[in-house]
Design a protein around this motif. Sequence first.
Motif, PDB file in Angstrom:
ATOM      1  N   LEU A  54     -20.512 -60.524  28.824  1.00 39.16           N
ATOM      2  CA  LEU A  54     -19.245 -60.011  29.350  1.00 39.16           C
ATOM      3  C   LEU A  54     -19.417 -58.609  29.932  1.00 39.16           C
ATOM      4  CD1 LEU A  54     -16.634 -61.160  26.678  1.00 39.16           C
ATOM      5  CD2 LEU A  54     -16.909 -62.011  29.022  1.00 39.16           C
ATOM      6  N   LYS A  55     -20.174 -57.772  29.229  1.00 35.98           N
ATOM      7  CA  LYS A  55     -20.423 -56.419  29.728  1.00 35.98           C
ATOM      8  C   LYS A  55     -21.187 -56.470  31.052  1.00 35.98           C
ATOM      9  CE  LYS A  55     -22.518 -52.026  28.481  1.00 35.98           C
ATOM     10  NZ  LYS A  55     -23.350 -51.299  27.538  1.00 35.98           N
ATOM     11  N   ARG A  56     -22.181 -57.338  31.131  1.00 34.15           N
ATOM     12  CA  ARG A  56     -22.971 -57.471  32.359  1.00 34.15           C
ATOM     13  C   ARG A  56     -22.104 -58.000  33.509  1.00 34.15           C
ATOM     14  NH1 ARG A  56     -26.290 -55.691  35.918  1.00 34.15           N
ATOM     15  NH2 ARG A  56     -27.652 -57.237  36.819  1.00 34.15           N
ATOM     16  N   MET A  57     -21.221 -58.946  33.210  1.00 36.13           N
ATOM     17  CA  MET A  57     -20.327 -59.478  34.245  1.00 36.13           C
ATOM     18  C   MET A  57     -19.410 -58.383  34.787  1.00 36.13           C
ATOM     19  SD  MET A  57     -19.296 -63.305  33.085  1.00 36.13           S
ATOM     20  CE  MET A  57     -19.749 -63.452  31.380  1.00 36.13           C
ATOM     21  N   GLU A  58     -18.913 -57.540  33.898  1.00 37.30           N
ATOM     22  CA  GLU A  58     -18.073 -56.421  34.343  1.00 37.30           C
ATOM     23  C   GLU A  58     -18.855 -55.498  35.274  1.00 37.30           C
ATOM     24  OE1 GLU A  58     -16.494 -54.412  30.935  1.00 37.30           O
ATOM     25  OE2 GLU A  58     -15.294 -56.134  30.328  1.00 37.30           O
ATOM     26  N   GLU A  59     -20.116 -55.223  34.912  1.00 35.34           N
ATOM     27  CA  GLU A  59     -20.959 -54.372  35.760  1.00 35.34           C
ATOM     28  C   GLU A  59     -21.145 -55.002  37.145  1.00 35.34           C
ATOM     29  OE1 GLU A  59     -24.678 -53.872  33.728  1.00 35.34           O
ATOM     30  OE2 GLU A  59     -23.765 -52.737  32.087  1.00 35.34           O
ATOM     31  N   LEU A  60     -21.450 -56.285  37.163  1.00 31.95           N
ATOM     32  CA  LEU A  60     -21.689 -56.964  38.435  1.00 31.95           C
ATOM     33  C   LEU A  60     -20.420 -57.060  39.278  1.00 31.95           C
ATOM     34  CD1 LEU A  60     -24.078 -59.788  37.217  1.00 31.95           C
ATOM     35  CD2 LEU A  60     -24.684 -57.767  38.550  1.00 31.95           C
ATOM     36  N   GLN A  69     -12.830 -60.783  48.205  1.00 30.98           N
ATOM     37  CA  GLN A  69     -12.790 -62.242  48.137  1.00 30.98           C
ATOM     38  C   GLN A  69     -13.829 -62.766  47.141  1.00 30.98           C
ATOM     39  OE1 GLN A  69     -13.564 -64.149  51.885  1.00 30.98           O
ATOM     40  NE2 GLN A  69     -12.798 -66.120  51.190  1.00 30.98           N
ATOM     41  N   GLN A  70     -15.031 -62.189  47.160  1.00 33.33           N
ATOM     42  CA  GLN A  70     -16.061 -62.589  46.204  1.00 33.33           C
ATOM     43  C   GLN A  70     -15.646 -62.249  44.781  1.00 33.33           C
ATOM     44  OE1 GLN A  70     -19.176 -60.327  48.174  1.00 33.33           O
ATOM     45  NE2 GLN A  70     -20.380 -62.200  48.424  1.00 33.33           N
ATOM     46  N   LYS A  71     -15.103 -61.057  44.580  1.00 31.79           N
ATOM     47  CA  LYS A  71     -14.672 -60.644  43.247  1.00 31.79           C
ATOM     48  C   LYS A  71     -13.606 -61.592  42.716  1.00 31.79           C
ATOM     49  CE  LYS A  71     -15.713 -55.757  43.759  1.00 31.79           C
ATOM     50  NZ  LYS A  71     -15.231 -54.388  43.794  1.00 31.79           N
ATOM     51  N   GLU A  72     -12.646 -61.932  43.567  1.00 26.62           N
ATOM     52  CA  GLU A  72     -11.577 -62.833  43.162  1.00 26.62           C
ATOM     53  C   GLU A  72     -12.146 -64.204  42.796  1.00 26.62           C
ATOM     54  OE1 GLU A  72      -7.817 -64.875  45.353  1.00 26.62           O
ATOM     55  OE2 GLU A  72      -7.995 -62.691  45.583  1.00 26.62           O
ATOM     56  N   TYR A  73     -13.077 -64.693  43.600  1.00 25.21           N
ATOM     57  CA  TYR A  73     -13.701 -65.993  43.330  1.00 25.21           C
ATOM     58  C   TYR A  73     -14.386 -65.988  41.961  1.00 25.21           C
ATOM     59  CZ  TYR A  73     -17.196 -69.664  43.343  1.00 25.21           C
ATOM     60  OH  TYR A  73     -17.979 -70.724  42.982  1.00 25.21           O
ATOM     61  N   TYR A  74     -15.214 -64.971  41.702  1.00 28.53           N
ATOM     62  CA  TYR A  74     -15.943 -64.907  40.436  1.00 28.53           C
ATOM     63  C   TYR A  74     -15.000 -64.724  39.246  1.00 28.53           C
ATOM     64  CZ  TYR A  74     -20.330 -64.736  42.987  1.00 28.53           C
ATOM     65  OH  TYR A  74     -21.395 -65.036  43.791  1.00 28.53           O
ATOM     66  N   GLN A  75     -13.954 -63.945  39.423  1.00 28.43           N
ATOM     67  CA  GLN A  75     -12.997 -63.774  38.332  1.00 28.43           C
ATOM     68  C   GLN A  75     -12.299 -65.091  38.021  1.00 28.43           C
ATOM     69  OE1 GLN A  75     -10.836 -60.457  39.970  1.00 28.43           O
ATOM     70  NE2 GLN A  75     -12.039 -58.961  38.838  1.00 28.43           N
ATOM     71  N   GLN A  76     -11.962 -65.872  39.031  1.00 28.71           N
ATOM     72  CA  GLN A  76     -11.347 -67.185  38.804  1.00 28.71           C
ATOM     73  C   GLN A  76     -12.328 -68.113  38.084  1.00 28.71           C
ATOM     74  OE1 GLN A  76     -10.066 -68.547  42.646  1.00 28.71           O
ATOM     75  NE2 GLN A  76      -8.244 -67.232  42.667  1.00 28.71           N
ATOM     76  N   GLU A  77     -13.582 -68.081  38.495  1.00 21.59           N
ATOM     77  CA  GLU A  77     -14.599 -68.925  37.836  1.00 21.59           C
ATOM     78  C   GLU A  77     -14.765 -68.531  36.377  1.00 21.59           C
ATOM     79  OE1 GLU A  77     -16.380 -71.687  39.036  1.00 21.59           O
ATOM     80  OE2 GLU A  77     -14.800 -71.492  40.541  1.00 21.59           O
ATOM     81  N   LEU A  78     -14.743 -67.241  36.098  1.00 19.42           N
ATOM     82  CA  LEU A  78     -14.850 -66.790  34.696  1.00 19.42           C
ATOM     83  C   LEU A  78     -13.658 -67.260  33.882  1.00 19.42           C
ATOM     84  CD1 LEU A  78     -16.147 -63.142  35.222  1.00 19.42           C
ATOM     85  CD2 LEU A  78     -17.383 -65.048  34.186  1.00 19.42           C
ATOM     86  N   LYS A  79     -12.464 -67.175  34.460  1.00 16.85           N
ATOM     87  CA  LYS A  79     -11.274 -67.640  33.746  1.00 16.85           C
ATOM     88  C   LYS A  79     -11.355 -69.128  33.467  1.00 16.85           C
ATOM     89  CE  LYS A  79      -8.152 -64.108  35.490  1.00 16.85           C
ATOM     90  NZ  LYS A  79      -7.032 -63.811  36.398  1.00 16.85           N
ATOM     91  N   LYS A  80     -11.847 -69.917  34.429  1.00 20.37           N
ATOM     92  CA  LYS A  80     -12.014 -71.354  34.222  1.00 20.37           C
ATOM     93  C   LYS A  80     -12.940 -71.611  33.056  1.00 20.37           C
ATOM     94  CE  LYS A  80     -11.979 -72.841  38.964  1.00 20.37           C
ATOM     95  NZ  LYS A  80     -12.748 -73.562  39.981  1.00 20.37           N
ATOM     96  N   GLY A  81     -14.068 -70.888  33.018  1.00 17.05           N
ATOM     97  CA  GLY A  81     -15.042 -71.060  31.950  1.00 17.05           C
ATOM     98  C   GLY A  81     -14.491 -70.706  30.590  1.00 17.05           C
ATOM     99  N   LEU A  82     -13.645 -69.692  30.535  1.00 15.53           N
ATOM    100  CA  LEU A  82     -13.050 -69.275  29.263  1.00 15.53           C
ATOM    101  C   LEU A  82     -11.994 -70.261  28.788  1.00 15.53           C
ATOM    102  CD1 LEU A  82     -12.760 -65.427  29.853  1.00 15.53           C
ATOM    103  CD2 LEU A  82     -14.436 -66.618  28.417  1.00 15.53           C
ATOM    104  N   ASN A  83     -11.332 -70.950  29.718  1.00 16.09           N
ATOM    105  CA  ASN A  83     -10.279 -71.890  29.356  1.00 16.09           C
ATOM    106  C   ASN A  83     -10.795 -73.253  28.966  1.00 16.09           C
ATOM    107  OD1 ASN A  83      -8.230 -70.028  29.743  1.00 16.09           O
ATOM    108  ND2 ASN A  83      -8.021 -70.522  31.909  1.00 16.09           N
ATOM    109  N   GLU A  84     -12.060 -73.535  29.252  1.00 16.71           N
ATOM    110  CA  GLU A  84     -12.612 -74.863  28.935  1.00 16.71           C
ATOM    111  C   GLU A  84     -13.029 -74.962  27.505  1.00 16.71           C
ATOM    112  OE1 GLU A  84     -15.708 -75.608  31.773  1.00 16.71           O
ATOM    113  OE2 GLU A  84     -14.287 -75.935  33.375  1.00 16.71           O
TER     114      GLU A  84
END
Length: 84
Positions: A54-60, A69-84
């Motif tokens: 999580l810390k590394r993802m925040e850095e990236l 647009q890239q940031k939004e895409y990755y944040q949505q993907e992270l949310k999907k992963g957390l909800n599964e």
Amino acid sequence: MAYKTTEAQRKASKEYRKRNKEQEKIQSYKRTAKMYINSHATLDDLILFHNISLKRMEELLSDPLLSEQQKEYYQQELKKGLNE
């Protein structure tokens, strides 16, 4: 000794590994990490790795070279992963 691959294929593989040492090293790290997580990690280990990732993802995600647009895409993907 009998090999399943041809001499030419073994030579080509050796040359590839020689030319791409850094990429091979990174792939080796990934294989080792996956094997450790899937076969040996305890719950404490998984929590530790989760916090590190999580810390590394925040850095990236804070990289100024990423577009909004890239940031939004990755944040949505992270949310999907957390909800599964």
